[in-house]
Structures are given as structure tokens and as C-alpha cells.
Write a protein that holds these residues in place. Structure first.
Motif, short mmCIF file in Angstrom:
data_model
loop_
_atom_site.label_atom_id
_atom_site.label_comp_id
_atom_site.label_asym_id
_atom_site.label_seq_id
_atom_site.Cartn_x
_atom_site.Cartn_y
_atom_site.Cartn_z
N ASN A 99 0.81 -1.22 0.00
CA ASN A 99 0.00 0.00 0.00
C ASN A 99 0.84 1.27 0.00
OD1 ASN A 99 -2.85 -1.16 0.35
ND2 ASN A 99 -1.74 -2.15 2.02
N ASN A 100 2.13 1.10 -0.25
CA ASN A 100 3.03 2.24 -0.38
C ASN A 100 2.98 3.15 0.86
OD1 ASN A 100 5.00 3.73 -1.88
ND2 ASN A 100 3.43 5.24 -2.39
N ARG A 101 3.05 2.52 2.04
CA ARG A 101 2.96 3.28 3.28
C ARG A 101 4.06 2.86 4.25
NH1 ARG A 101 -2.79 2.06 5.81
NH2 ARG A 101 -1.80 0.01 5.85
N LEU A 103 4.16 2.68 8.42
CA LEU A 103 3.32 2.79 9.62
C LEU A 103 4.22 3.01 10.82
CD1 LEU A 103 0.99 -0.25 8.85
CD2 LEU A 103 0.49 2.17 8.44
N ALA A 120 0.11 6.75 9.71
CA ALA A 120 0.43 6.18 8.40
C ALA A 120 0.89 7.30 7.49
CB ALA A 120 -0.79 5.47 7.81
N TYR A 121 2.00 7.08 6.79
CA TYR A 121 2.56 8.09 5.90
C TYR A 121 2.79 7.49 4.52
CZ TYR A 121 3.63 10.41 10.34
OH TYR A 121 3.55 10.97 11.59
N ASP A 122 2.64 8.33 3.49
CA ASP A 122 2.95 7.91 2.14
C ASP A 122 4.45 7.69 2.03
OD1 ASP A 122 1.82 7.92 -0.88
OD2 ASP A 122 3.83 8.79 -0.84
N LEU A 123 4.84 6.53 1.50
CA LEU A 123 6.24 6.15 1.48
C LEU A 123 7.07 7.00 0.54
CD1 LEU A 123 8.08 4.11 2.86
CD2 LEU A 123 7.57 2.48 1.04
N ARG A 128 1.31 12.62 5.57
CA ARG A 128 0.56 11.78 6.49
C ARG A 128 -0.79 11.40 5.89
NH1 ARG A 128 -0.18 14.04 12.37
NH2 ARG A 128 -2.21 14.80 11.65
N ILE A 129 -1.12 10.12 5.97
CA ILE A 129 -2.39 9.61 5.47
C ILE A 129 -3.44 9.65 6.58
CG2 ILE A 129 -3.55 7.62 4.46
CD1 ILE A 129 -0.76 6.75 3.40
#
Length: 368
Positions: A99-101, A103, A120-123, A128-129
């Protein structure tokens, strides 16, 4: 070729084989990868591996950051979230590649007000998601480590409450598993860190379950990722203050302990109904190794983040390290294959010399 000549060549080759075996074994044992990196007051407790960008990720005791570490030890700030409460600690982190994250477990250490959350953050962008507060049934909770399944669900251990939270892909958090198995083993209240219960956690996709260690009892639990039911995994020996856990791609489970400076390698042949500790590796006492990751099929790396030094108030350290750890028993297996290959080469060489001898004899007869 005369028999005594063949015997002579064989003896020489056997001597050479014995001569080179020790240096090869020594090289395998000593030529490990050590990454020294520098970032003032970072004191990372957690370590993750990003297979896409091929670099390590670390959290921080003092900073609201997640940093990337290259093989050359170059440090770059991947995520800096200043909207988090000041002085929180980035505890366990994991890369959710599907999920391209990334944690991250967020916890406020006393005397700060209680704060336990999963971020959760976008990789790629670092944006931040979501930031999900983790609900607690008691006054105290300690969000510690995190694992993710293939559906985007995250599972977070509560070390004080001895239960597991679940945070779905939308960031909705709930208490997932409060199995009575987690509290059925007695704990000596006078032992060091007796209040630290469930700690490291790993997800096993092949069976859709979690493997969780409990620090104050040394137990390993298998938890169904669907309904949260748990069972105690019978292993050949209890672990001493286990902390970080990771599953290698070959099915081996790695467990590290900063209290006794050990790395254990565990195997199971029945889906973790029971398991065995098949190797126990001594780690350096300096550095307080809290986390371990798997890189590739069988490479193992341990984080020396000096986390306890940071907890005790030291604010002066700049240097930390990530070190590759090799299993002596697995290296012995590599050496066996090396010897086999050398043996095949030796047989081929002797056969080739024999054939050449026969050819020379044949040519001599023709000439004479």
C-alpha cells in the motif's frame, strides 16, 4: 598416469582444501556489513527495511521523525511530523510496501500526558495519510510495535494492557485481541521491566496469523488475524526479555533482546503450533539492540540505537549503527556446499590429469 602419481595429486589437493577452508570460514564469519550513521540525539528504537528504495528506516526517541539510512550511512529525513505532540517517541515502524505506506507507532513517555496512536505516511512523499488514536480501557497503555497484513490492516501491541489493537486501511482503530492466553502466565513483579508484556509482532501471510512475543514471560503467541483468538506456541526454550520480531522470507523467525543481548533464530514445521530455537547468537552489549530486520532472503540486520541511554537522559550522542548478523550454523551450511563444490572440482581435476596421461601415452606409442 601411474597410480602413485594420482595419489600424489589427490594428497596435494586435499591439503590445499584443508588449507583454504579455515580462511573461507573466517571470511564468512568476519566480513559482515556494518553501517555507522550520525544524527544528533536520534536514539532510534525501531528499524525497518524498505525493499523498494533499498534503504533502512529508523524512528526516534527525541524527534518526531522517520529517517532513511543508506548502505553508506547517509541519513536523510523521510518524514518530519511537527503536528504530533512535542517530545513523543516514534516506537515500532514497518513498511507496508503493498500500500506504499510506512506505519509508525507514536507513544508519549512519562511524564508527558498519555498519547498512543498509529500514524500512516505515504512512502514516497512522506505526507501523512492518517493519525489514529488507539483506544484504551485503562489509564495506562504503551503502544509498542506494529505489523501489517496484505489487506492494509495494521496490528499494534499494547505492552502494559497485554492486548492488540487493529487499525484498518481507513485508519479506524479498535481493540482487536484481549485473549486470556496473554495473561495466564505469572510474572515476577520484582524483575526488570516486569510491566512490559506484549512487544514485538510479525504477520505471517501464508496462514493469515500473527506471531507476538511477550517480554516479561518470554512466551510466543500465535494470533488469528481474523478473530483474534490466540494460543501459546510451545518452543524449545523460553526467551529472555524478547523485544523485536521479524519473519524472514524463508519462514525463519528472528527475535532480538536488548536485555541479554541475544538474537534467536526460530523454526517451525507445523505452522507454529510449536517451534524450536535452532540458533542463539550473542550480540554486543553496547548499543542496546532493540530491533532486527530481514533484508533479502536470509540477511539479518540489528539496530544499535542506544535507546536506553537516551531514556536515561543522555543528550549528547551523535553516532549509531546498523550491523549485519550472521548465523554460525547457517554459515556452516554454506561451507558444506563450498566443500562439495571444491570436491567436485578436485575429482574433475584428477580425472582430467588421468585422461591427459592416457593421451600422452597414446601419442608416445604412435611416435615410437
Amino acid at each position: 598416469m601411474p597410480i602413485h602419481s594420482l595419489t600424489s595429486h589427490t594428497t596435494i589437493l586435499l591439503f590445499l582444501l584443508l588449507l583454504i577452508s579455515s580462511p573461507i570460514t573466517k571470511t564468512i564469519a568476519e566480513n559482515s556489513h556494518v553501517i555507522n550513521f550520525y544524527s544528533p540525539n536520534l536514539y532510534p528504537e525501531s528499524l525497518a527495511w524498505d525493499p523498494t528504495k533499498q534503504h533502512f528506516l529508523v524512528g526516534s526517541l527525541r524527534h518526531r521523525t522517520i529517517s532513511s539510512i543508506s548502505d553508506a550511512g547517509i541519513v536523510e529525513t523521510l518524514i518530519s511530523d511537527t503536528s504530533l505532540p512535542e517530545n513523543v517517541t516514534v516506537e515500532g515502524i514497518t513498511v507496508d510496501s503493498r500500500n506504499n505506506r510506512v506505519l509508525a507507532v507514536i507513544h508519549a513517555v512519562k511524564p508527558l500526558p498519555p498519547f498512543n496512536a498509529l500514524a500512516a505516511y505515504d512512502l514516497k512523499s512522506g505526507n501523512r495519510i492518517f493519525l489514529s488514536a488507539l483506544p484504551a480501557n485503562e489509564e495506562e497503555a504503551l503502544a509498542n510495535d506494529v505489523a501489517a497484513d496484505y489487506n492494509g490492516n495494521a496490528y499494534v501491541t499494547n505492552s502494559i494492557g497485554n492486548y492488540i489493537w487493529k487499525v484498518n486501511a481507513k485508519g479506524e482503530a479498535s481493540i482487536f485481541s484481549k485473549s486470556p492466553r496473554f495473561t495466564e502466565h505469572s510474572v515476577d513483579p520484582d524483575t526488570l521491566y516486569s510491566f512490559i508484556g506484549l512487544n514485538g509482532i510479525a504477520y505471517v501471510s501464508s496462514g493469515d496469523y500473527l506471531l507476538v512475543v511477550q517480554s516479561n514471560t518470554g512466551k510466543l503467541f500465535k494470533v488469528d488475524a481474523d478473530d483474534g483468538t490466540a494460543r501459546h506456541v510451545l518452543i524449545s526454550k523460553d526467551l529472555t526479555y524478547p523485544d523485536g520480531v521479524v519473519l524472514r522470507s524463508d519462514g525463519v523467525v528472528l527475535v532480538v533482546s536488548p536485555q541479554v543481548n541475544k538474537l534467536w533464530l526460530l523454526k517451525s514445521n507445523n505452522g507454529w503450533g510449536e517451534g524450536v530455537v535452532y540458533d542463539e547468537i550473542d550480540l554486543e552489549s553496547e548499543g542496546y539492540p532493540t530491533s532486527v530486520v530481514s533484508r533479502g532472503r536470509d540477511k539479518m540486520y540489528v539496530l544499535y540505537g542506544y535507546f536506553m541511554e537516551g531514556l536515561l537522559g543522555n543528550s549528547e550522542r551523535e553516532g549509531f549503527r546498523i550491523e549485519e548478523i550472521r548465523s554460525p550454523k547457517e554459515s556452516e551450511g554454506e561451507n558444506v556446499w563450498l566443500y562439495v563444490m571444491i570436491g567436485f572440482g578436485m575429482v574433475y581435476f584428477v580425472y582430467w590429469r588421468f585422461q591427459m596421461g592416457q593421451l600422452v601415452k597414446s601419442m608416445n606409442k604412435k611416435i615410437n
